[in-house]
Design a protein around this motif. Sequence first.
Motif, PDB file in Angstrom:
ATOM      1  N   ARG A   1       0.823  -1.214   0.000  1.00  0.00           N
ATOM      2  CA  ARG A   1       0.000   0.000   0.000  1.00  0.00           C
ATOM      3  C   ARG A   1       0.852   1.256   0.000  1.00  0.00           C
ATOM      4  O   ARG A   1       0.470   2.280  -0.582  1.00  0.00           O
ATOM      5  CB  ARG A   1      -0.911  -0.003   1.225  1.00  0.00           C
ATOM      6  CG  ARG A   1      -2.051  -1.002   1.165  1.00  0.00           C
ATOM      7  CD  ARG A   1      -2.811  -1.027   2.471  1.00  0.00           C
ATOM      8  NE  ARG A   1      -3.257   0.314   2.874  1.00  0.00           N
ATOM      9  CZ  ARG A   1      -3.768   0.600   4.077  1.00  0.00           C
ATOM     10  NH1 ARG A   1      -3.870  -0.361   4.986  1.00  0.00           N
ATOM     11  NH2 ARG A   1      -4.141   1.816   4.352  1.00  0.00           N
ATOM     12  N   LEU A   2       2.027   1.177   0.641  1.00  0.00           N
ATOM     13  CA  LEU A   2       2.903   2.346   0.765  1.00  0.00           C
ATOM     14  C   LEU A   2       3.250   2.941  -0.589  1.00  0.00           C
ATOM     15  O   LEU A   2       3.341   4.158  -0.743  1.00  0.00           O
ATOM     16  CB  LEU A   2       4.182   1.940   1.501  1.00  0.00           C
ATOM     17  CG  LEU A   2       5.256   3.004   1.722  1.00  0.00           C
ATOM     18  CD1 LEU A   2       4.733   4.108   2.631  1.00  0.00           C
ATOM     19  CD2 LEU A   2       6.498   2.370   2.330  1.00  0.00           C
ATOM     20  N   TYR A   3       3.422   2.086  -1.594  1.00  0.00           N
ATOM     21  CA  TYR A   3       3.865   2.560  -2.897  1.00  0.00           C
ATOM     22  C   TYR A   3       2.764   2.571  -3.952  1.00  0.00           C
ATOM     23  O   TYR A   3       3.025   2.867  -5.115  1.00  0.00           O
ATOM     24  CB  TYR A   3       5.041   1.705  -3.384  1.00  0.00           C
ATOM     25  CG  TYR A   3       6.277   1.890  -2.524  1.00  0.00           C
ATOM     26  CD1 TYR A   3       7.083   3.013  -2.669  1.00  0.00           C
ATOM     27  CD2 TYR A   3       6.621   0.954  -1.546  1.00  0.00           C
ATOM     28  CE1 TYR A   3       8.201   3.199  -1.876  1.00  0.00           C
ATOM     29  CE2 TYR A   3       7.743   1.132  -0.748  1.00  0.00           C
ATOM     30  CZ  TYR A   3       8.532   2.257  -0.915  1.00  0.00           C
ATOM     31  OH  TYR A   3       9.635   2.450  -0.130  1.00  0.00           O
ATOM     32  N   GLU A   4       1.521   2.287  -3.544  1.00  0.00           N
ATOM     33  CA  GLU A   4       0.427   2.272  -4.519  1.00  0.00           C
ATOM     34  C   GLU A   4       0.210   3.631  -5.154  1.00  0.00           C
ATOM     35  O   GLU A   4      -0.070   3.738  -6.354  1.00  0.00           O
ATOM     36  CB  GLU A   4      -0.869   1.806  -3.845  1.00  0.00           C
ATOM     37  CG  GLU A   4      -0.953   0.297  -3.651  1.00  0.00           C
ATOM     38  CD  GLU A   4      -2.234  -0.106  -2.935  1.00  0.00           C
ATOM     39  OE1 GLU A   4      -2.964   0.803  -2.462  1.00  0.00           O
ATOM     40  OE2 GLU A   4      -2.489  -1.315  -2.835  1.00  0.00           O
ATOM     41  N   ARG A   5       0.323   4.691  -4.338  1.00  0.00           N
ATOM     42  CA  ARG A   5       0.069   6.039  -4.844  1.00  0.00           C
ATOM     43  C   ARG A   5       1.355   6.781  -5.186  1.00  0.00           C
ATOM     44  O   ARG A   5       1.330   7.956  -5.523  1.00  0.00           O
ATOM     45  CB  ARG A   5      -0.714   6.857  -3.809  1.00  0.00           C
ATOM     46  CG  ARG A   5      -2.100   6.310  -3.533  1.00  0.00           C
ATOM     47  CD  ARG A   5      -2.902   7.258  -2.639  1.00  0.00           C
ATOM     48  NE  ARG A   5      -2.314   7.425  -1.315  1.00  0.00           N
ATOM     49  CZ  ARG A   5      -1.779   8.568  -0.863  1.00  0.00           C
ATOM     50  NH1 ARG A   5      -1.724   9.628  -1.649  1.00  0.00           N
ATOM     51  NH2 ARG A   5      -1.284   8.618   0.353  1.00  0.00           N
ATOM     52  N   ALA A   6       2.490   6.075  -5.105  1.00  0.00           N
ATOM     53  CA  ALA A   6       3.768   6.748  -5.384  1.00  0.00           C
ATOM     54  C   ALA A   6       3.877   7.074  -6.876  1.00  0.00           C
ATOM     55  O   ALA A   6       3.645   6.223  -7.723  1.00  0.00           O
ATOM     56  CB  ALA A   6       4.925   5.865  -4.960  1.00  0.00           C
ATOM     57  N   PRO A   7       4.208   8.301  -7.217  1.00  0.00           N
ATOM     58  CA  PRO A   7       4.335   8.671  -8.628  1.00  0.00           C
ATOM     59  C   PRO A   7       5.625   8.146  -9.213  1.00  0.00           C
ATOM     60  O   PRO A   7       6.604   7.889  -8.502  1.00  0.00           O
ATOM     61  CB  PRO A   7       4.354  10.207  -8.582  1.00  0.00           C
ATOM     62  CG  PRO A   7       4.979  10.510  -7.250  1.00  0.00           C
ATOM     63  CD  PRO A   7       4.496   9.424  -6.316  1.00  0.00           C
ATOM     64  N   ASP A   8       5.640   7.967 -10.534  1.00  0.00           N
ATOM     65  CA  ASP A   8       6.901   7.675 -11.208  1.00  0.00           C
ATOM     66  C   ASP A   8       7.733   8.963 -11.215  1.00  0.00           C
ATOM     67  O   ASP A   8       7.234  10.021 -11.602  1.00  0.00           O
ATOM     68  CB  ASP A   8       6.651   7.202 -12.642  1.00  0.00           C
ATOM     69  CG  ASP A   8       6.109   5.788 -12.673  1.00  0.00           C
ATOM     70  OD1 ASP A   8       6.764   4.910 -12.088  1.00  0.00           O
ATOM     71  OD2 ASP A   8       5.047   5.570 -13.266  1.00  0.00           O
ATOM     72  N   LEU A   9       8.986   8.870 -10.795  1.00  0.00           N
ATOM     73  CA  LEU A   9       9.851  10.031 -10.741  1.00  0.00           C
ATOM     74  C   LEU A   9      10.639  10.138 -12.044  1.00  0.00           C
ATOM     75  O   LEU A   9      11.017   9.139 -12.652  1.00  0.00           O
ATOM     76  CB  LEU A   9      10.801   9.905  -9.552  1.00  0.00           C
ATOM     77  CG  LEU A   9      10.101   9.703  -8.197  1.00  0.00           C
ATOM     78  CD1 LEU A   9      11.144   9.537  -7.114  1.00  0.00           C
ATOM     79  CD2 LEU A   9       9.173  10.862  -7.898  1.00  0.00           C
ATOM     80  N   GLU A  10      10.907  11.370 -12.461  1.00  0.00           N
ATOM     81  CA  GLU A  10      11.548  11.572 -13.748  1.00  0.00           C
ATOM     82  C   GLU A  10      13.020  11.244 -13.735  1.00  0.00           C
ATOM     83  O   GLU A  10      13.582  10.761 -14.702  1.00  0.00           O
ATOM     84  CB  GLU A  10      11.360  13.019 -14.203  1.00  0.00           C
ATOM     85  CG  GLU A  10       9.896  13.344 -14.518  1.00  0.00           C
ATOM     86  CD  GLU A  10       9.736  14.764 -15.017  1.00  0.00           C
ATOM     87  OE1 GLU A  10      10.790  15.452 -15.130  1.00  0.00           O
ATOM     88  OE2 GLU A  10       8.616  15.166 -15.301  1.00  0.00           O
ATOM     89  N   ALA A  11      13.693  11.548 -12.625  1.00  0.00           N
ATOM     90  CA  ALA A  11      15.150  11.328 -12.573  1.00  0.00           C
ATOM     91  C   ALA A  11      15.570  11.109 -11.145  1.00  0.00           C
ATOM     92  O   ALA A  11      14.874  11.504 -10.207  1.00  0.00           O
ATOM     93  CB  ALA A  11      15.904  12.520 -13.160  1.00  0.00           C
ATOM     94  N   ALA A  12      16.748  10.497 -10.996  1.00  0.00           N
ATOM     95  CA  ALA A  12      17.267  10.239  -9.651  1.00  0.00           C
ATOM     96  C   ALA A  12      17.591  11.523  -8.957  1.00  0.00           C
ATOM     97  O   ALA A  12      17.981  12.503  -9.567  1.00  0.00           O
ATOM     98  CB  ALA A  12      18.495   9.368  -9.744  1.00  0.00           C
TER      99      ALA A  12
END
Length: 364
Positions: free
Chosen positions: A353-364
């Motif tokens: 659940r912690l990462y269900e709403r995590a957005p894809d990040l563009e860069a490190a």
Amino acid sequence: MNDFAQQVGDGAGAASLFHAPASVAPLRVGGLTIDAPAFLAPMAGVTDLAMRRLARRFGAGLAFSEMVASDDFAQAAGGKAGKFGRESVVRAMGEGVSPHAVQIAGREPESLAEAARLVADAGADLIDINMGCPAKRVVGGAAGSALMRDLDLAARLIAAVTGAVKVPVSVKMRLGWDEASLNAPELARRAEAEGAAMVIVHGRTRNQFYRGAADWAAIGPVCEAVEIPVVANGDCRSPRDAWEMLAQSGAKAVMIGRAALGRPWIVGDIAYLLRNGRARPALSPQARRDAAREHVATLMDLLGSRQGLRHARKHLAAYADVAAEEGGGLDAAARRRLVETEDAREVFDLLCRLYERAPDLEAA
């Protein structure tokens, strides 16, 4: 704006006008070649074997063990292990981590040398001597950064360790005990003379503990004092920080500590950028979730289910905080359950659940 400047931000996604060289070369440390100039710092209670495996897999050049007390380790190896001896053996484990770097601490040349021999025999590829820990319990035993007040003893300790093992030896230190005794360059010179292959410098004095900002430029005189590689440590939180540390200090590599809590991949992100002059794609939420779940599962395998979950709590809290910073995370009640429950199934469900709403990040 060059390719690097277009991709490297301040850790929050903002573009940077900072111009950097194309890449940083691998390090030669004694007979060991380190393929990436970004290391995971030794942190008590944090850099467990599970975290080191992840950091190394994600691209950290080195991932240092937690500090191992030489007396406790030697006693454990001799079959007289008490609670602290057993813990020291677990801290020194390196299965699945290569190169395997172990940090040892002590103030008696004989016991420090014996611990170094035992650690090397157990498979360590590099041994680091702690002369920088500011903790009162360590300094109170005249070890850690207390050794910066007795350079003669420090030199004897380094000589004892380098004389006892064939693997490279490094020395981690601070700028000095306080502002009136910034003697890191002298300690580095003496370390090199006694056979050390690398020095690591945290840009604060012992009396600062972790207050204020690390002084990266103050590491410069250490780099000028020796021919062996110098690694800069302190407040490296992003790729831009890493470049600035190298530019200000003249060091050959950087070491990342607290910023890796909840994001063991960040050391590899920084290493990739330093080697290639450009950022690599950020990990997907699914990859971050899988890393967190593997971290907990490995701790449970190593320590047992109950103790492994309890040891994991600081990591679980950090994973939750980082996910929240990145726009995902859990509500307050679920976060509290994540760090308090002793039900492994619930922990793994909450990590999903912690990462269900995590957005894809563009860069490190």
